[in-house]
Design a protein around this motif. Sequence first.
Motif, PDB file in Angstrom:
ATOM      1  N   LEU A 100       0.839  -1.190   0.000  1.00  0.00           N
ATOM      2  CA  LEU A 100       0.000   0.000   0.000  1.00  0.00           C
ATOM      3  C   LEU A 100       0.881   1.250   0.000  1.00  0.00           C
ATOM      4  O   LEU A 100       1.969   1.255   0.578  1.00  0.00           O
ATOM      5  CB  LEU A 100      -0.906   0.028   1.236  1.00  0.00           C
ATOM      6  N   THR A 101       0.398   2.306  -0.631  1.00  0.00           N
ATOM      7  CA  THR A 101       1.120   3.566  -0.602  1.00  0.00           C
ATOM      8  C   THR A 101       1.048   4.184   0.796  1.00  0.00           C
ATOM      9  O   THR A 101       0.297   3.710   1.667  1.00  0.00           O
ATOM     10  CB  THR A 101       0.521   4.565  -1.599  1.00  0.00           C
ATOM     11  N   ALA A 102       1.804   5.246   0.997  1.00  0.00           N
ATOM     12  CA  ALA A 102       1.766   5.940   2.292  1.00  0.00           C
ATOM     13  C   ALA A 102       0.345   6.384   2.627  1.00  0.00           C
ATOM     14  O   ALA A 102      -0.148   6.158   3.739  1.00  0.00           O
ATOM     15  CB  ALA A 102       2.713   7.139   2.273  1.00  0.00           C
ATOM     16  N   ALA A 103      -0.329   7.007   1.660  1.00  0.00           N
ATOM     17  CA  ALA A 103      -1.697   7.475   1.895  1.00  0.00           C
ATOM     18  C   ALA A 103      -2.638   6.311   2.189  1.00  0.00           C
ATOM     19  O   ALA A 103      -3.516   6.408   3.059  1.00  0.00           O
ATOM     20  CB  ALA A 103      -2.192   8.270   0.695  1.00  0.00           C
ATOM     21  N   GLU A 104      -2.467   5.200   1.485  1.00  0.00           N
ATOM     22  CA  GLU A 104      -3.336   4.036   1.708  1.00  0.00           C
ATOM     23  C   GLU A 104      -3.074   3.404   3.061  1.00  0.00           C
ATOM     24  O   GLU A 104      -4.010   2.934   3.732  1.00  0.00           O
ATOM     25  CB  GLU A 104      -3.130   3.028   0.586  1.00  0.00           C
ATOM     26  N   ASN A 105      -1.807   3.364   3.501  1.00  0.00           N
ATOM     27  CA  ASN A 105      -1.501   2.854   4.836  1.00  0.00           C
ATOM     28  C   ASN A 105      -2.178   3.678   5.916  1.00  0.00           C
ATOM     29  O   ASN A 105      -2.693   3.134   6.897  1.00  0.00           O
ATOM     30  CB  ASN A 105       0.012   2.854   5.059  1.00  0.00           C
ATOM     31  N   VAL A 106      -2.170   4.995   5.737  1.00  0.00           N
ATOM     32  CA  VAL A 106      -2.752   5.874   6.754  1.00  0.00           C
ATOM     33  C   VAL A 106      -4.269   5.779   6.767  1.00  0.00           C
ATOM     34  O   VAL A 106      -4.899   5.761   7.831  1.00  0.00           O
ATOM     35  CB  VAL A 106      -2.302   7.333   6.518  1.00  0.00           C
ATOM     36  N   SER A 107      -4.887   5.690   5.591  1.00  0.00           N
ATOM     37  CA  SER A 107      -6.348   5.701   5.524  1.00  0.00           C
ATOM     38  C   SER A 107      -6.988   4.340   5.759  1.00  0.00           C
ATOM     39  O   SER A 107      -8.189   4.257   6.044  1.00  0.00           O
ATOM     40  CB  SER A 107      -6.807   6.255   4.170  1.00  0.00           C
ATOM     41  N   LEU A 108      -6.211   3.268   5.676  1.00  0.00           N
ATOM     42  CA  LEU A 108      -6.777   1.922   5.796  1.00  0.00           C
ATOM     43  C   LEU A 108      -7.576   1.711   7.084  1.00  0.00           C
ATOM     44  O   LEU A 108      -8.693   1.173   7.025  1.00  0.00           O
ATOM     45  CB  LEU A 108      -5.669   0.872   5.679  1.00  0.00           C
ATOM     46  N   PRO A 109      -7.073   2.091   8.276  1.00  0.00           N
ATOM     47  CA  PRO A 109      -7.870   1.869   9.487  1.00  0.00           C
ATOM     48  C   PRO A 109      -9.225   2.568   9.437  1.00  0.00           C
ATOM     49  O   PRO A 109     -10.216   2.042   9.957  1.00  0.00           O
ATOM     50  CB  PRO A 109      -6.986   2.452  10.601  1.00  0.00           C
ATOM     51  N   LEU A 110      -9.288   3.729   8.804  1.00  0.00           N
ATOM     52  CA  LEU A 110     -10.559   4.437   8.695  1.00  0.00           C
ATOM     53  C   LEU A 110     -11.521   3.675   7.793  1.00  0.00           C
ATOM     54  O   LEU A 110     -12.711   3.555   8.095  1.00  0.00           O
ATOM     55  CB  LEU A 110     -10.322   5.838   8.135  1.00  0.00           C
ATOM     56  N   GLU A 111     -11.004   3.160   6.684  1.00  0.00           N
ATOM     57  CA  GLU A 111     -11.862   2.402   5.763  1.00  0.00           C
ATOM     58  C   GLU A 111     -12.349   1.114   6.413  1.00  0.00           C
ATOM     59  O   GLU A 111     -13.513   0.713   6.235  1.00  0.00           O
ATOM     60  CB  GLU A 111     -11.102   2.100   4.482  1.00  0.00           C
ATOM     61  N   LEU A 112     -11.495   0.450   7.176  1.00  0.00           N
ATOM     62  CA  LEU A 112     -11.904  -0.770   7.872  1.00  0.00           C
ATOM     63  C   LEU A 112     -12.996  -0.491   8.890  1.00  0.00           C
ATOM     64  O   LEU A 112     -13.782  -1.370   9.229  1.00  0.00           O
ATOM     65  CB  LEU A 112     -10.695  -1.413   8.568  1.00  0.00           C
ATOM     66  N   ASP A 113     -13.035   0.761   9.366  1.00  0.00           N
ATOM     67  CA  ASP A 113     -14.035   1.133  10.362  1.00  0.00           C
ATOM     68  C   ASP A 113     -15.295   1.704   9.715  1.00  0.00           C
ATOM     69  O   ASP A 113     -16.160   2.239  10.398  1.00  0.00           O
ATOM     70  CB  ASP A 113     -13.440   2.148  11.339  1.00  0.00           C
ATOM     71  N   GLY A 114     -15.387   1.609   8.371  1.00  0.00           N
ATOM     72  CA  GLY A 114     -16.617   1.979   7.701  1.00  0.00           C
ATOM     73  C   GLY A 114     -16.663   3.366   7.099  1.00  0.00           C
ATOM     74  O   GLY A 114     -17.691   3.759   6.532  1.00  0.00           O
ATOM     75  N   ILE A 115     -15.578   4.132   7.206  1.00  0.00           N
ATOM     76  CA  ILE A 115     -15.544   5.453   6.590  1.00  0.00           C
ATOM     77  C   ILE A 115     -15.311   5.296   5.088  1.00  0.00           C
ATOM     78  O   ILE A 115     -14.487   4.489   4.659  1.00  0.00           O
ATOM     79  CB  ILE A 115     -14.445   6.324   7.227  1.00  0.00           C
TER      80      ILE A 115
END
Length: 238
Positions: A100-115
């Motif tokens: 994953l890119t830097a941005a994808e690494n950072v945003s992944l927890p938010l997406e897993l939480d339904g954002i």
Amino acid sequence: MSVLEMREITKVYGQGPSEVVALAGVDLTVDPGSMVAVMGPSGSGKSTLLTIAGSLESPTSGDVRVAGADLAGMSRDELARLRRRSIGYVFQDFNLLPGLTAAENVSLPLELDGIGGRRARQRGLEALELLGLADRAGHFPDQLSGGERQRVAIARAVVGDRRLLLADEPTGALDSATGEAVMRLMLTACKRGVAAVVVTHDAQLAAWADRVVFLRDGRVIDHTVPPPGPESLLGADR
């Protein structure tokens, strides 16, 4: 209500002659908006304290509560959900996903939480920008320097609505200016009500904390309130 409550925490590894007592009757309470620094020599139990606080391992005895939830009474799935939604980690080895890119690494927890993906990515980019990494957002971890990977890990830990932030030597791979930016980001999270526990051997880093706890041989031997440090630059409302 305290975000983190640890009562009489003992952790023992091994048995018999090989038994090692990593923690022995440790108490630690961290309130919303407060940062606690944990200091001590190598082998004093600092990292073990963090992993137990974050539910990554269980104590041999004692009680741990995060945001009022008793960890001992939670299932594996419930603990995973708590870690994903409420706890931000900064590990010494960063633990970034290489694909994953830097941005994808950072945003992944938010997406897993339904954002939603677009909103999660925007919040991730904002966190990266605060740490001077906006131009590296599309790069993969193996394209980043050690210090850049460290900052991506920090951004991932503080993004979203975390209640507890746990950091193990968060500025160890950084120069002083970038280290200050990291501490400012963590303190900004505290101003939102996040509780933070930072393991460090650096007295200058500990000076940013509201309280410093000293460990030796798995026991709390002292605690103190540091004199006003660089955090005062953020304003008198801290």
